[in-house]
Design a protein around this motif. Structure first.
Motif, short mmCIF file in Angstrom:
data_model
loop_
_atom_site.label_atom_id
_atom_site.label_comp_id
_atom_site.label_asym_id
_atom_site.label_seq_id
_atom_site.Cartn_x
_atom_site.Cartn_y
_atom_site.Cartn_z
N PRO A 222 20.77 11.20 -7.71
CA PRO A 222 20.35 11.83 -8.98
C PRO A 222 19.21 12.82 -8.80
O PRO A 222 19.11 13.80 -9.55
CB PRO A 222 19.94 10.63 -9.84
CG PRO A 222 19.66 9.52 -8.89
CD PRO A 222 20.58 9.74 -7.73
N TYR A 223 18.34 12.57 -7.82
CA TYR A 223 17.23 13.50 -7.58
C TYR A 223 17.77 14.86 -7.11
O TYR A 223 17.35 15.91 -7.62
CB TYR A 223 16.30 12.91 -6.53
CG TYR A 223 15.00 13.66 -6.36
CD1 TYR A 223 13.86 13.30 -7.07
CD2 TYR A 223 14.91 14.74 -5.47
CE1 TYR A 223 12.67 13.99 -6.92
CE2 TYR A 223 13.72 15.43 -5.31
CZ TYR A 223 12.60 15.06 -6.03
OH TYR A 223 11.43 15.76 -5.88
N ALA A 224 18.71 14.84 -6.15
CA ALA A 224 19.29 16.10 -5.66
C ALA A 224 20.09 16.79 -6.75
O ALA A 224 20.09 18.03 -6.86
CB ALA A 224 20.16 15.83 -4.43
N TYR A 225 20.79 16.01 -7.57
CA TYR A 225 21.54 16.60 -8.69
C TYR A 225 20.60 17.27 -9.68
O TYR A 225 20.89 18.37 -10.19
CB TYR A 225 22.38 15.53 -9.37
CG TYR A 225 23.15 16.03 -10.56
CD1 TYR A 225 24.26 16.85 -10.39
CD2 TYR A 225 22.77 15.69 -11.86
CE1 TYR A 225 24.97 17.32 -11.49
CE2 TYR A 225 23.47 16.15 -12.96
CZ TYR A 225 24.58 16.97 -12.77
OH TYR A 225 25.27 17.43 -13.85
N ALA A 226 19.46 16.63 -9.95
CA ALA A 226 18.49 17.23 -10.86
C ALA A 226 17.93 18.53 -10.29
O ALA A 226 17.64 19.47 -11.04
CB ALA A 226 17.36 16.25 -11.14
N MET A 227 17.81 18.61 -8.98
CA MET A 227 17.30 19.84 -8.36
C MET A 227 18.23 21.02 -8.60
O MET A 227 17.78 22.18 -8.60
CB MET A 227 17.10 19.62 -6.86
CG MET A 227 15.97 18.68 -6.49
SD MET A 227 15.83 18.40 -4.70
CE MET A 227 15.39 20.05 -4.13
#
Length: 301
Positions: free
Chosen positions: A100-105
């Motif tokens: 989810p962190y990379a998707y938010a980026m």
């Protein structure tokens, strides 16, 4: 005056194109540029590795004695399985946090993406020893973790010297190695594909699961394999936060070399670890293919 017409039906032998001198020069320059790196790898990596593997088969006698002892001493197999289990847990935990962190980026503004990138790269600017000593202070008896659980009525939560404490610290250490490959793959995914799936009747969660997730699988596999392989041979965190009773492969190898002077046995254990690493890399080379992920996403959609 009669002019003879050329024979149209005559076969003309094709002329062989002359090799391009510029291309040949580029290849020569590339070869000379790669030569120092190849020499360093041969001298400082492949040669010592070959010596370790050779000694594991030839000392104290030629044969498979070191490997048979490795799988029959009742300790090495347990340590190897514990290491594989720890690497698997660390890989899955970092994947759950990093996805989810990379998707938010990929969905935030450029300025916010720069902030998130700095937060990911910040651990690389801090010494590994400093981060592990910080976890040492957090996990010891009377540390912040112990005091937190004591405040909610759970006493005696001391993670220092346990596999759990090592796993928690390694998740934090390995997290950037999962975020960066994921973001590298997710940043190339066209988000309009999910809009197209939604316009065809799929719900937003279904379009995400059937289109976006398969397209991100190369990044998932690359990040997971990187974290898994690095965790298999990681030494600093298990040495500082672990214990001899629950040691990992890196600690056993260090003990055999430093205390027991059992170089052939340590070489055999290291060779087994190398074989596991090569198998993981082979599996990654067969799975992490963007074209395959794209075809699967199209088929599912």
């Amino acid at each position: 005056m009669l002019v003879s017409k050329p024979d149209v039906g005559l076969d003309v032998e094709p002329t062989t194109a002359a090799p391009d001198p510029a291309r040949r020069n580029r290849r020569t320059v590339a070869g000379w540029v790669l030569l120092p790196a190849v020499a360093v790898l041969l001298v400082f990596f492949f040669y010592p590795l070959a010596i370790i593997v050779w000694r594991s088969f030839t000392e104290p006698a030629v044969g498979l004695d070191n490997y048979s002892a490795l799988f029959t001493d009742g300790v090495s197999v347990t340590v190897l399985l514990r290491t594989l289990r720890t690497a698997l847990i660390v890989g899955l935990a970092t994947l759950v946090i990093a996805y989810p962190y990379a998707y938010a980026m990929t969905r935030v503004s450029r300025r916010m993406r720069a902030v998130l990138t700095v937060l990911v790269l910040l651990p690389f600017w801090t010494s590994v020893m400093a981060r592990n000593f910080a976890w040492y202070l957090l996990e010891q008896r009377g540390g912040l973790i112990d005091r937190f659980f004591s405040a909610i009525g759970i006493d005696g939560v001391v993670l220092l010297g346990s596999v759990t404490g090592v796993t928690v610290a390694m998740v934090q250490v390995m997290l950037p190695f999962m975020v960066l490959p994921l973001y590298s793959t997710m940043s190339t995914i066209d988000l309009r594909l999910m809009d197209a799936a939604t316009s065809l009747g799929a719900s937003r969660p279904k379009s995400f699961a059937r289109v976006y997730v398969p397209l991100s699988l190369p990044g998932v596999v690359s990040g997971f394999s990187l974290v898994f392989i690095v965790t298999l041979g990681f030494f600093i965190t298990p040495a500082l936060l672990g214990s001899p009773q629950q040691s990992l492969v890196s600690q056993v190898i260090e003990t055999r070399v430093g205390d027991l002077l059992d170089f052939p046995g340590a070489g055999a254990l290291g060779t087994v670890l190398l074989v596991v690493t090569l198998l993981v890399l082979f599996a990654v080379s067969r799975v992490a293919r963007p074209a395959t992920a794209l075809n699967q996403a199209v088929d599912r959609a």
